[in-house]
Design a protein around this motif. Structure first.
Motif, short mmCIF file in Angstrom:
data_model
loop_
_atom_site.label_atom_id
_atom_site.label_comp_id
_atom_site.label_asym_id
_atom_site.label_seq_id
_atom_site.Cartn_x
_atom_site.Cartn_y
_atom_site.Cartn_z
N HIS A 122 0.81 -1.22 0.00
CA HIS A 122 0.00 0.00 0.00
C HIS A 122 0.85 1.27 0.00
N GLU A 125 -0.21 4.26 -2.12
CA GLU A 125 -1.25 5.18 -1.66
C GLU A 125 -0.68 6.40 -0.92
N ARG A 143 -12.92 3.86 0.34
CA ARG A 143 -11.99 4.20 -0.72
C ARG A 143 -12.74 4.86 -1.87
N THR A 171 -7.17 4.65 3.82
CA THR A 171 -7.46 3.27 4.19
C THR A 171 -8.89 3.21 4.69
N GLN A 175 -11.09 -2.29 3.40
CA GLN A 175 -9.77 -2.62 2.86
C GLN A 175 -8.97 -3.54 3.78
N TYR A 180 -8.17 -8.32 -1.79
CA TYR A 180 -8.02 -7.28 -2.81
C TYR A 180 -9.10 -7.37 -3.89
N LYS A 187 -17.93 -4.72 -0.29
CA LYS A 187 -17.28 -3.60 0.38
C LYS A 187 -18.28 -2.66 1.03
N THR A 211 -4.30 -1.64 9.63
CA THR A 211 -3.76 -1.19 8.35
C THR A 211 -2.24 -1.39 8.33
N SER A 220 -4.90 -9.18 4.16
CA SER A 220 -6.05 -8.73 4.96
C SER A 220 -6.44 -9.85 5.92
#
Length: 226
Positions: A122, A125, A143, A171, A175, A180, A187, A211, A220
């Motif tokens: 990540h 980002e 997101r 974040t 997420q 992914y 979501k 995160t 995750s």
């Protein structure tokens, strides 16, 4: 049972990970105005702290593939306002020239070798700290998605318009909990739960904690338990 099915909100042990049913969950709340101010201060501090890393990543991207270091794309924010998101480029130049707008997938062939590592960690980002400084984003929230997809999701997915009530985040709850390749209708369940409880300081602190954990292990909750 798939990872996303196992981690639906009806089966996911939210209390165990986020203490949602404890007095601590709502003991301290942070209002949006304070949250925005805190986000901007933290964004400035993080830009300074991570500047050596940002410069290193920029150099690696420039040396490893043709194209610009940064990637800018229009996304939908609070109240449906569009803004330009900033990320480190992880795809080959003109990756969508022939296909048009396409959702990213887990093993996306458009992604460069360096881009795969940046996405897993990540780190790609981090330039969005600039979006936070501008007031377009915050650290934690749904997101931001592209207009072409938002228009479709608003009509086809219940409660999807609810995301426009808050600023998008670098974040988010979805997420850290989903893999992914989770789809929008999965979501939104997590995004909706976060929006309803976004003022909880403990909730936000725990999302930040997980995160960082996801960035370290590149996985995750769902992927670690699959």
């Amino acid at each position: 049972m798939s990872a996303t099915e196992f981690f639906s909100l009806t089966n996911f042990n939210i209390t165990g990970y986020f203490y949602t049913n404890t007095p601590l969950f709502n003991a301290v709340k942070v209002e949006d105005r304070c949250s925005g101010a805190i986000s901007r201060v933290l964004a400035l501090i993080m830009l300074i702290i991570f500047s050596p890393l940002l410069l290193t990543v920029a150099a690696v991207i420039k040396l490893s593939s043709n194209g610009s270091v940064f990637y800018k794309q229009v996304r939908v924010g609070k109240d449906g306002k569009e803004f330009e998101i900033i990320k480190f480029r992880t795809m080959f130049t003109d990756a969508e020239a022939k296909t048009g707008a396409v959702l990213a997938t887990k093993d996306d062939v458009r992604v460069t070798k360096v881009g795969k590592l940046l996405r897993k960690s990540h780190i790609d980002e981090l330039p969005q700290l600039l979006n936070v400084l501008r007031g377009e984003m915050v650290f934690i929230g749904p997101r931001p998605e592209r207009p072409v997809f938002v228009n479709d999701y608003d009509e086809s997915i219940p409660n999807y318009t609810k995301r426009k009530l808050v600023k998008p985040g670098i974040t988010g709850f979805a997420q850290i909990c989903l893999p992914y390749d989770a789809v929008a209708k999965e979501k939104i369940v997590y995004d909706s739960f976060y929006i309803d409880n976004k003022e909880s300081l403990l909730f936000n602190v725990m999302i930040c904690y997980y995160t960082v954990k996801k960035m370290v292990f590149f996985k995750s909750f769902a992927e670690l338990s699959a």
